[in-house]
Scaffold this motif. Structure first.
Motif, PDB file in Angstrom:
ATOM      1  N   VAL A  44     -29.904  15.207 108.674  1.00  0.00           N
ATOM      2  CA  VAL A  44     -28.524  15.693 108.532  1.00  0.00           C
ATOM      3  C   VAL A  44     -27.531  14.613 108.955  1.00  0.00           C
ATOM      4  CG1 VAL A  44     -26.855  17.352 109.462  1.00  0.00           C
ATOM      5  CG2 VAL A  44     -29.111  18.130 108.728  1.00  0.00           C
ATOM      6  N   ALA A  45     -27.857  13.895 110.015  1.00  0.00           N
ATOM      7  CA  ALA A  45     -26.943  12.887 110.525  1.00  0.00           C
ATOM      8  C   ALA A  45     -26.904  11.622 109.673  1.00  0.00           C
ATOM      9  CB  ALA A  45     -27.326  12.524 111.960  1.00  0.00           C
ATOM     10  N   ARG A  46     -28.033  11.186 109.138  1.00  0.00           N
ATOM     11  CA  ARG A  46     -28.116   9.873 108.498  1.00  0.00           C
ATOM     12  C   ARG A  46     -28.206   9.881 106.976  1.00  0.00           C
ATOM     13  NH1 ARG A  46     -25.791   6.531 109.815  1.00  0.00           N
ATOM     14  NH2 ARG A  46     -27.126   4.982 108.882  1.00  0.00           N
ATOM     15  N   ALA A  47     -28.580  10.996 106.363  1.00  0.00           N
ATOM     16  CA  ALA A  47     -28.771  11.015 104.905  1.00  0.00           C
ATOM     17  C   ALA A  47     -27.521  10.595 104.127  1.00  0.00           C
ATOM     18  CB  ALA A  47     -29.272  12.377 104.443  1.00  0.00           C
ATOM     19  N   PRO A  48     -26.320  11.055 104.480  1.00  0.00           N
ATOM     20  CA  PRO A  48     -25.148  10.621 103.689  1.00  0.00           C
ATOM     21  C   PRO A  48     -24.929   9.105 103.696  1.00  0.00           C
ATOM     22  CG  PRO A  48     -24.610  12.556 104.990  1.00  0.00           C
ATOM     23  CD  PRO A  48     -25.961  12.092 105.452  1.00  0.00           C
ATOM     24  N   ALA A  49     -25.079   8.473 104.844  1.00  0.00           N
ATOM     25  CA  ALA A  49     -24.894   7.018 104.915  1.00  0.00           C
ATOM     26  C   ALA A  49     -25.999   6.291 104.152  1.00  0.00           C
ATOM     27  CB  ALA A  49     -24.864   6.558 106.366  1.00  0.00           C
ATOM     28  N   LEU A  50     -27.214   6.777 104.244  1.00  0.00           N
ATOM     29  CA  LEU A  50     -28.324   6.164 103.509  1.00  0.00           C
ATOM     30  C   LEU A  50     -28.133   6.333 102.002  1.00  0.00           C
ATOM     31  CD1 LEU A  50     -31.259   7.313 105.802  1.00  0.00           C
ATOM     32  CD2 LEU A  50     -30.385   4.973 105.551  1.00  0.00           C
ATOM     33  N   ARG A  51     -27.638   7.485 101.585  1.00  0.00           N
ATOM     34  CA  ARG A  51     -27.375   7.742 100.163  1.00  0.00           C
ATOM     35  C   ARG A  51     -26.268   6.812  99.660  1.00  0.00           C
ATOM     36  NH1 ARG A  51     -27.920  12.787 100.272  1.00  0.00           N
ATOM     37  NH2 ARG A  51     -25.932  13.201 101.261  1.00  0.00           N
ATOM     38  N   ARG A  52     -25.240   6.579 100.485  1.00  0.00           N
ATOM     39  CA  ARG A  52     -24.154   5.670 100.104  1.00  0.00           C
ATOM     40  C   ARG A  52     -24.692   4.262  99.916  1.00  0.00           C
ATOM     41  NH1 ARG A  52     -20.903   4.706 104.849  1.00  0.00           N
ATOM     42  NH2 ARG A  52     -22.467   3.109 105.117  1.00  0.00           N
ATOM     43  N   THR A  53     -25.533   3.804 100.839  1.00  0.00           N
ATOM     44  CA  THR A  53     -26.121   2.474 100.722  1.00  0.00           C
ATOM     45  C   THR A  53     -26.976   2.383  99.460  1.00  0.00           C
ATOM     46  OG1 THR A  53     -26.114   2.194 103.119  1.00  0.00           O
ATOM     47  CG2 THR A  53     -27.610   0.782 101.864  1.00  0.00           C
ATOM     48  N   ALA A  54     -27.777   3.399  99.203  1.00  0.00           N
ATOM     49  CA  ALA A  54     -28.604   3.416  97.993  1.00  0.00           C
ATOM     50  C   ALA A  54     -27.732   3.381  96.743  1.00  0.00           C
ATOM     51  CB  ALA A  54     -29.502   4.652  97.984  1.00  0.00           C
ATOM     52  N   TYR A  55     -26.618   4.107  96.751  1.00  0.00           N
ATOM     53  CA  TYR A  55     -25.711   4.109  95.605  1.00  0.00           C
ATOM     54  C   TYR A  55     -25.153   2.712  95.338  1.00  0.00           C
ATOM     55  CZ  TYR A  55     -21.523   4.533  92.832  1.00  0.00           C
ATOM     56  OH  TYR A  55     -20.566   4.334  91.882  1.00  0.00           O
ATOM     57  N   LEU A  56     -24.772   2.027  96.398  1.00  0.00           N
ATOM     58  CA  LEU A  56     -24.212   0.692  96.223  1.00  0.00           C
ATOM     59  C   LEU A  56     -25.236  -0.274  95.627  1.00  0.00           C
ATOM     60  CD1 LEU A  56     -22.120   0.441  99.483  1.00  0.00           C
ATOM     61  CD2 LEU A  56     -21.273   0.731  97.140  1.00  0.00           C
ATOM     62  N   ILE A  57     -26.494  -0.008  95.858  1.00  0.00           N
ATOM     63  CA  ILE A  57     -27.538  -0.878  95.313  1.00  0.00           C
ATOM     64  C   ILE A  57     -27.901  -0.480  93.881  1.00  0.00           C
ATOM     65  CG2 ILE A  57     -29.935  -1.658  95.577  1.00  0.00           C
ATOM     66  CD1 ILE A  57     -29.500  -1.242  98.646  1.00  0.00           C
ATOM     67  N   VAL A  58     -28.098   0.824  93.630  1.00  0.00           N
ATOM     68  CA  VAL A  58     -28.550   1.249  92.302  1.00  0.00           C
ATOM     69  C   VAL A  58     -27.416   1.581  91.349  1.00  0.00           C
ATOM     70  CG1 VAL A  58     -30.765   2.072  93.180  1.00  0.00           C
ATOM     71  CG2 VAL A  58     -28.896   3.689  92.919  1.00  0.00           C
TER      72      VAL A  58
END
Length: 162
Positions: A12-26
């Protein structure tokens, strides 16, 4: 606290930031969601062995590796229903979009720029996440910024080195 509760709190705490990083890459929100889910599923498998103080870095590394793998596995082309008669808007005519800007870069450079300037990681931290030398991070950052400057002259980076 039980294993599942600990992981749920971390998710819950980290998924949004990890998803944002993944978006910037893919460069695609749906793919970023898939990449993040795959990465967090892999993290869940090893969760009992993950130290609390390194969980964030470990999760980031897994998600970044998943995103880079996704880029290697997918084609950069996309099918369209009809070929347009006119070319799309030029950079000068369209608003500046970080996703479009990052799409100009190869996968590893995207990851480096995302981790350095969006996730605010140091050169050493980026090198650890991507398992590359610090010199490689510096040289790839320089090349990526040169590419962005040459292709997007109006792109202003407030902080180029740290």
């Amino acid at each position: 606290m039980h294993r599942d509760e600990q992981f749920r709190d971390f998710f819950v705490a980290r998924a949004p930031a990890l998803r944002r990083t993944a978006y910037l890459i893919v460069g695609d929100w749906h793919a970023a969601e898939d990449v993040t889910q795959l990465g967090l599923a892999r993290l869940y498998v090893v969760w009992p062995r993950v130290r609390v103080e390194t969980a964030d870095a470990y999760a980031r590394r897994i998600v970044v590796n998943e995103a880079l793998g996704w880029l290697r596995r997918t084609r950069r082309e996309s099918a369209v229903e009809a070929v347009p008669d006119l070319p799309g808007p030029t950079v000068a005519e369209s608003p500046l979009d970080i996703g479009s800007a990052l799409a100009l870069l190869p996968g590893q450079q995207r990851a480096i720029i995302a981790l350095r300037y969006v996730d605010d990681l140091s050169v050493a931290e980026v090198a650890r996440v991507l398992d590359i030398a610090e010199g490689t991070v510096k040289s790839q950052t320089s090349r990526a910024l040169d590419t962005l400057r040459s292709r997007l002259p109006e792109l202003v980076l407030s902080e180029e080195t740290r």
